[in-house]
Design a protein around this motif. Structure first.
Motif, mmCIF file in Angstrom:
data_model
loop_
_atom_site.group_PDB
_atom_site.id
_atom_site.type_symbol
_atom_site.label_atom_id
_atom_site.label_comp_id
_atom_site.label_asym_id
_atom_site.label_seq_id
_atom_site.Cartn_x
_atom_site.Cartn_y
_atom_site.Cartn_z
ATOM 1 N N ALA A 158 -45.830 12.484 7.149
ATOM 2 C CA ALA A 158 -45.337 13.675 6.452
ATOM 3 C C ALA A 158 -43.972 13.405 5.827
ATOM 4 C CB ALA A 158 -45.255 14.848 7.431
ATOM 5 N N ILE A 159 -43.116 12.652 6.538
ATOM 6 C CA ILE A 159 -41.802 12.296 6.001
ATOM 7 C C ILE A 159 -41.949 11.442 4.747
ATOM 8 C CG2 ILE A 159 -39.713 10.952 6.443
ATOM 9 C CD1 ILE A 159 -39.946 11.748 9.396
ATOM 10 N N VAL A 160 -42.823 10.463 4.832
ATOM 11 C CA VAL A 160 -43.047 9.556 3.700
ATOM 12 C C VAL A 160 -43.643 10.315 2.518
ATOM 13 C CG1 VAL A 160 -44.327 7.538 2.887
ATOM 14 C CG2 VAL A 160 -43.282 7.529 5.167
ATOM 15 N N ASP A 161 -44.655 11.124 2.786
ATOM 16 C CA ASP A 161 -45.311 11.868 1.704
ATOM 17 C C ASP A 161 -44.350 12.847 1.049
ATOM 18 O OD1 ASP A 161 -47.684 10.540 2.158
ATOM 19 O OD2 ASP A 161 -48.553 12.131 3.411
ATOM 20 N N ASN A 162 -43.528 13.509 1.857
ATOM 21 C CA ASN A 162 -42.573 14.464 1.309
ATOM 22 C C ASN A 162 -41.539 13.769 0.429
ATOM 23 O OD1 ASN A 162 -41.296 17.179 1.201
ATOM 24 N ND2 ASN A 162 -39.660 16.170 2.346
ATOM 25 N N THR A 163 -41.073 12.599 0.887
ATOM 26 C CA THR A 163 -40.099 11.834 0.103
ATOM 27 C C THR A 163 -40.698 11.439 -1.241
ATOM 28 O OG1 THR A 163 -39.038 10.956 2.101
ATOM 29 C CG2 THR A 163 -38.652 9.773 0.036
ATOM 30 N N PHE A 164 -41.935 10.956 -1.218
ATOM 31 C CA PHE A 164 -42.567 10.515 -2.460
ATOM 32 C C PHE A 164 -42.879 11.684 -3.393
ATOM 33 C CE2 PHE A 164 -42.735 6.266 -1.044
ATOM 34 C CZ PHE A 164 -43.095 5.483 -2.129
ATOM 35 N N SER A 165 -43.230 12.816 -2.815
ATOM 36 C CA SER A 165 -43.536 13.969 -3.663
ATOM 37 C C SER A 165 -42.313 14.420 -4.448
ATOM 38 C CB SER A 165 -44.061 15.127 -2.811
ATOM 39 O OG SER A 165 -43.042 15.649 -1.970
ATOM 40 N N GLN A 166 -41.127 14.155 -3.885
ATOM 41 C CA GLN A 166 -39.893 14.559 -4.551
ATOM 42 C C GLN A 166 -39.280 13.433 -5.399
ATOM 43 O OE1 GLN A 166 -37.168 17.071 -2.022
ATOM 44 N NE2 GLN A 166 -38.603 16.506 -0.406
ATOM 45 N N ALA A 167 -39.463 12.200 -4.965
ATOM 46 C CA ALA A 167 -38.794 11.091 -5.646
ATOM 47 C C ALA A 167 -39.645 10.426 -6.731
ATOM 48 C CB ALA A 167 -38.363 10.036 -4.624
ATOM 49 N N ASP A 168 -40.945 10.349 -6.504
ATOM 50 C CA ASP A 168 -41.831 9.656 -7.453
ATOM 51 C C ASP A 168 -42.167 10.589 -8.613
ATOM 52 O OD1 ASP A 168 -43.601 7.957 -8.691
ATOM 53 O OD2 ASP A 168 -45.249 8.355 -7.275
ATOM 54 N N SER A 169 -41.208 10.758 -9.505
ATOM 55 C CA SER A 169 -41.346 11.753 -10.570
ATOM 56 C C SER A 169 -42.432 11.428 -11.592
ATOM 57 C CB SER A 169 -40.005 11.941 -11.289
ATOM 58 O OG SER A 169 -39.539 10.711 -11.815
ATOM 59 N N ASN A 170 -42.728 10.136 -11.790
ATOM 60 C CA ASN A 170 -43.770 9.794 -12.768
ATOM 61 C C ASN A 170 -45.141 9.606 -12.134
ATOM 62 O OD1 ASN A 170 -43.693 7.292 -11.541
ATOM 63 N ND2 ASN A 170 -42.737 6.232 -13.266
ATOM 64 N N GLY A 171 -45.196 9.786 -10.809
ATOM 65 C CA GLY A 171 -46.476 9.778 -10.111
ATOM 66 C C GLY A 171 -47.223 8.469 -10.097
ATOM 67 N N ASP A 172 -46.504 7.345 -10.173
ATOM 68 C CA ASP A 172 -47.194 6.047 -10.184
ATOM 69 C C ASP A 172 -47.324 5.436 -8.792
ATOM 70 O OD1 ASP A 172 -44.596 5.305 -9.702
ATOM 71 O OD2 ASP A 172 -44.482 3.792 -11.292
ATOM 72 N N GLY A 173 -46.935 6.199 -7.767
ATOM 73 C CA GLY A 173 -47.116 5.723 -6.399
ATOM 74 C C GLY A 173 -46.027 4.810 -5.883
ATOM 75 N N ARG A 174 -44.938 4.730 -6.610
ATOM 76 C CA ARG A 174 -43.800 3.924 -6.160
ATOM 77 C C ARG A 174 -42.516 4.531 -6.734
ATOM 78 N NH1 ARG A 174 -44.903 -1.610 -9.733
ATOM 79 N NH2 ARG A 174 -44.687 -0.669 -11.798
ATOM 80 N N ILE A 175 -41.396 4.184 -6.111
ATOM 81 C CA ILE A 175 -40.097 4.740 -6.513
ATOM 82 C C ILE A 175 -39.273 3.640 -7.154
ATOM 83 C CG2 ILE A 175 -37.987 5.875 -5.723
ATOM 84 C CD1 ILE A 175 -39.598 6.857 -3.278
ATOM 85 N N ASP A 176 -38.871 3.854 -8.402
ATOM 86 C CA ASP A 176 -38.033 2.871 -9.077
ATOM 87 C C ASP A 176 -36.563 3.242 -8.909
ATOM 88 O OD1 ASP A 176 -37.222 4.748 -11.099
ATOM 89 O OD2 ASP A 176 -39.033 4.306 -12.240
ATOM 90 N N PRO A 177 -35.640 2.362 -9.268
ATOM 91 C CA PRO A 177 -34.211 2.633 -9.049
ATOM 92 C C PRO A 177 -33.724 3.942 -9.680
ATOM 93 C CG PRO A 177 -34.524 0.318 -9.536
ATOM 94 C CD PRO A 177 -35.843 0.983 -9.775
ATOM 95 N N LYS A 178 -34.200 4.258 -10.873
ATOM 96 C CA LYS A 178 -33.775 5.488 -11.535
ATOM 97 C C LYS A 178 -34.273 6.713 -10.787
ATOM 98 C CE LYS A 178 -31.838 7.900 -14.769
ATOM 99 N NZ LYS A 178 -30.352 7.939 -14.876
ATOM 100 N N GLU A 179 -35.505 6.675 -10.335
ATOM 101 C CA GLU A 179 -36.058 7.785 -9.554
ATOM 102 C C GLU A 179 -35.298 7.940 -8.237
ATOM 103 O OE1 GLU A 179 -40.759 7.893 -10.841
ATOM 104 O OE2 GLU A 179 -40.079 6.361 -9.409
ATOM 105 N N TRP A 180 -34.960 6.805 -7.630
ATOM 106 C CA TRP A 180 -34.203 6.848 -6.381
ATOM 107 C C TRP A 180 -32.826 7.458 -6.605
ATOM 108 C CZ3 TRP A 180 -34.762 6.772 -1.387
ATOM 109 C CH2 TRP A 180 -33.666 6.471 -0.551
ATOM 110 N N GLU A 181 -32.192 7.091 -7.695
ATOM 111 C CA GLU A 181 -30.878 7.633 -8.025
ATOM 112 C C GLU A 181 -30.939 9.151 -8.193
ATOM 113 O OE1 GLU A 181 -27.623 7.308 -11.670
ATOM 114 O OE2 GLU A 181 -29.055 5.687 -11.340
ATOM 115 N N GLU A 182 -31.959 9.629 -8.872
ATOM 116 C CA GLU A 182 -32.114 11.075 -9.071
ATOM 117 C C GLU A 182 -32.422 11.770 -7.753
ATOM 118 O OE1 GLU A 182 -31.487 12.783 -11.822
ATOM 119 O OE2 GLU A 182 -30.842 10.856 -12.680
#
Length: 212
Positions: A158-182
């Motif tokens: 749930a922690i992982v899914d929640n983080t990705f739902s908020q951070a992975d803005s382009n929905g490609d299943g991974r977090i890039d540096p810009k998404e992480w910064e935001e």
């Protein structure tokens, strides 16, 4: 990187044999958030750590783990990853300059961009330039293990899914540096462990190490 505006005091010239990879405090103070006196104090701490097990004046992984977690036994992903990020030269040991520069990232006055970048690298276990779900889960489990906290698999997921739902803005299943910064800008608490208050004045923590 670092706080270039740090005050610089005169560094004493008379010193005993220096550890391998030693760098002058004046240089390190100019490139980090520490003053010369604080760098000198960190050098005394560094020497103590670097002779705790191997005794060659360099910090090995076992010594680093002992300093952080009070044990030199047992592999831990979190400890290994932090060591790897401190080991800037990738030669299996932490030299004095690497020790000071890496610690500076955890200084309360260090730029948030430095803290954000370090945290991203911490989770980017494979060094691909992206944080994958499996990497985030592995690191969360490692941090929980070091903290002696137990959570169910469902809670971790749930922690992982929640983080990705908020951070992975382009929905490609991974977090890039810009998404992480935001993500960090919206959730500053995610960098809470990237600031160590005692580094604000290390000479107060180790008063006997301070150079006057």
């Amino acid at each position: 990187m670092g706080c270039a505006s740090s005050s610089v005091a005169a560094s004493p010239s008379s010193r005993s044999a220096r550890a391998p990879g030693y760098e002058e405090p004046v240089v390190l103070a100019s490139q980090t958030c520490f003053t010369v006196n604080e760098v000198e104090a960190l050098y005394e701490l560094y020497k103590k750590l670097s002779f705790s097990i191997v005794g060659d004046g360099l910090i090995h992984k076992e010594e680093f783990q002992l300093a952080l977690f009070r044990t030199s036994k047992g592999a831990n992903l979190f400890a290994d990853r932090v060591f790897d990020l401190f080991d800037l030269k990738r030669n299996g040991v932490i030299e004095f300059g690497e020790f000071v520069r890496s610690l500076s990232t955890f200084h309360p006055k260090a730029p948030e961009s430095d803290k954000t970048a370090f945290a991203f690298k911490l989770y980017d276990l494979r060094g691909t330039g992206y944080i994958e779900k499996v990497e985030l889960k592995e690191m969360v489990l490692a941090i929980l293990d070091e903290s002696d906290l137990l959570l169910s698999d469902n809670a971790v997921d749930a922690i992982v899914d929640n983080t990705f739902s908020q951070a992975d803005s382009n929905g490609d299943g991974r977090i890039d540096p810009k998404e992480w910064e935001e993500f960090v800008k919206k959730h500053p608490a995610s960098l809470r462990n990237m600031s160590l208050p005692y580094l604000q004045d290390i000479t107060m923590v180790f008063p006997n190490f301070a150079v006057r």
